[in-house]
Design a protein around this motif. Structure first.
Motif, short mmCIF file in Angstrom:
data_model
loop_
_atom_site.label_atom_id
_atom_site.label_comp_id
_atom_site.label_asym_id
_atom_site.label_seq_id
_atom_site.Cartn_x
_atom_site.Cartn_y
_atom_site.Cartn_z
N GLU A 203 -57.06 -96.51 -18.02
CA GLU A 203 -58.50 -96.72 -18.17
C GLU A 203 -59.31 -95.44 -18.09
OE1 GLU A 203 -59.36 -99.46 -15.06
OE2 GLU A 203 -58.42 -101.13 -16.09
N ARG A 204 -58.72 -94.33 -17.62
CA ARG A 204 -59.50 -93.11 -17.40
C ARG A 204 -58.77 -91.89 -17.95
NH1 ARG A 204 -59.91 -94.63 -11.23
NH2 ARG A 204 -57.71 -94.60 -11.70
N VAL A 205 -59.57 -90.86 -18.28
CA VAL A 205 -59.02 -89.59 -18.73
C VAL A 205 -59.78 -88.44 -18.06
CG1 VAL A 205 -58.24 -90.42 -20.99
CG2 VAL A 205 -60.54 -89.51 -20.75
N THR A 206 -59.10 -87.32 -17.90
CA THR A 206 -59.72 -86.09 -17.41
C THR A 206 -59.18 -84.93 -18.24
OG1 THR A 206 -59.90 -86.92 -15.15
CG2 THR A 206 -59.98 -84.54 -15.43
N TYR A 207 -60.09 -84.15 -18.77
CA TYR A 207 -59.75 -82.94 -19.50
C TYR A 207 -60.17 -81.75 -18.64
CZ TYR A 207 -59.29 -86.01 -23.56
OH TYR A 207 -58.91 -87.00 -24.42
N ASP A 208 -59.24 -80.83 -18.40
CA ASP A 208 -59.49 -79.69 -17.52
C ASP A 208 -59.39 -78.37 -18.28
OD1 ASP A 208 -59.82 -81.09 -15.18
OD2 ASP A 208 -57.77 -80.82 -14.50
N ILE B 102 -59.97 -69.91 -8.05
CA ILE B 102 -59.57 -70.76 -9.17
C ILE B 102 -60.57 -71.91 -9.27
CG2 ILE B 102 -57.79 -72.30 -10.07
CD1 ILE B 102 -55.73 -70.53 -8.61
N TYR B 103 -61.07 -72.11 -10.47
CA TYR B 103 -62.08 -73.14 -10.73
C TYR B 103 -61.61 -74.01 -11.90
CZ TYR B 103 -65.17 -70.24 -7.89
OH TYR B 103 -65.73 -69.51 -6.87
N TYR B 104 -62.09 -75.25 -11.90
CA TYR B 104 -61.77 -76.18 -12.98
C TYR B 104 -63.05 -76.79 -13.53
CZ TYR B 104 -56.83 -76.09 -11.87
OH TYR B 104 -55.53 -75.68 -11.66
N LEU B 105 -63.21 -76.65 -14.85
CA LEU B 105 -64.25 -77.39 -15.57
C LEU B 105 -63.60 -78.70 -15.99
CD1 LEU B 105 -66.97 -77.73 -17.03
CD2 LEU B 105 -65.95 -76.50 -18.97
N ARG B 106 -64.24 -79.81 -15.65
CA ARG B 106 -63.67 -81.12 -15.95
C ARG B 106 -64.62 -81.97 -16.78
NH1 ARG B 106 -60.09 -82.66 -10.63
NH2 ARG B 106 -58.32 -81.53 -11.49
N VAL B 107 -64.06 -82.55 -17.83
CA VAL B 107 -64.76 -83.54 -18.64
C VAL B 107 -63.97 -84.83 -18.45
CG1 VAL B 107 -65.47 -84.24 -20.95
CG2 VAL B 107 -65.61 -81.82 -20.28
N GLN B 108 -64.62 -85.81 -17.85
CA GLN B 108 -63.96 -87.08 -17.54
C GLN B 108 -64.58 -88.21 -18.34
OE1 GLN B 108 -64.88 -86.67 -13.30
NE2 GLN B 108 -62.67 -86.65 -12.92
N GLY B 109 -63.82 -89.29 -18.45
CA GLY B 109 -64.32 -90.47 -19.14
C GLY B 109 -63.50 -91.69 -18.79
N TYR B 110 -64.01 -92.85 -19.22
CA TYR B 110 -63.30 -94.10 -18.97
C TYR B 110 -63.32 -94.94 -20.25
CZ TYR B 110 -68.08 -95.75 -18.34
OH TYR B 110 -69.42 -96.03 -18.52
N ALA B 111 -62.29 -95.74 -20.40
CA ALA B 111 -62.15 -96.57 -21.60
C ALA B 111 -63.12 -97.74 -21.55
CB ALA B 111 -60.72 -97.08 -21.72
N ASP C 109 -56.76 -99.09 -24.81
CA ASP C 109 -55.78 -98.67 -23.83
C ASP C 109 -55.44 -97.20 -24.03
OD1 ASP C 109 -53.36 -98.15 -22.49
OD2 ASP C 109 -52.59 -100.15 -22.85
N VAL C 110 -55.69 -96.39 -23.01
CA VAL C 110 -55.42 -94.95 -23.10
C VAL C 110 -53.94 -94.70 -23.34
CG1 VAL C 110 -55.48 -92.77 -21.82
CG2 VAL C 110 -57.43 -94.33 -21.69
N GLY C 111 -53.07 -95.42 -22.63
CA GLY C 111 -51.63 -95.23 -22.77
C GLY C 111 -51.12 -95.48 -24.17
#
Length: 120
Positions: free
Chosen positions: A36-41, A50-59, A63-65
């Motif tokens: 149901e969810r995704v994260t792009y780093d 160390i830093y992370y830029l995150r773009v997140q989302g939900y379905a 189905d993400v899988g």
């Protein structure tokens, strides 16, 4: 740190388009997903840490899988990594100005590239 005024949180985009476009900007999904969810780093390893830029989302549909989903994006976030605890996003964290500027630039480019595919 949340990026409040990117407009990306108003985007709903096909997962396959996200998987095609976001890596061009260094944002990688890798294993950060469930059905149901995704994260792009995007990782930044700079002298301050160390830093992370995150773009997140939900379905919102599909189905993400199965690589068959529409993803509602959320407000992008920037976090600092602490070994061995993980990433912290708090307001009391220090985020170098040049890093924040770079992240804003990346997010503007992402928005421009995703706009033609926004289904919202």
């Amino acid at each position: 740190m949340r990026f409040e005024n990117t407009g990306l949180e108003k985007f709903r985009v096909d997962l396959n388009k996200l998987d095609e476009i976001l890596p061009k900007h260094g944002l990688i999904r890798a294993g950060q997903w469930d059905y149901e969810r995704v994260t792009y780093d995007r990782k930044f390893d700079i002298k301050e840490g160390i830093y992370y830029l995150r773009v997140q989302g939900y379905a919102t549909e599909g189905d993400v899988g199965a690589h068959d989903a529409y993803i509602q994006l959320m407000k992008p976030i920037l976090g600092k990594y602490y070994y061995p605890h993980g990433v912290e996003y708090g307001d009391d964290e220090y985020f170098p100005e040049r890093l924040v500027e770079k992240c804003n630039q990346i997010l503007e480019e992402v928005k421009k590239d995703l706009e033609p595919f926004n289904e919202a």
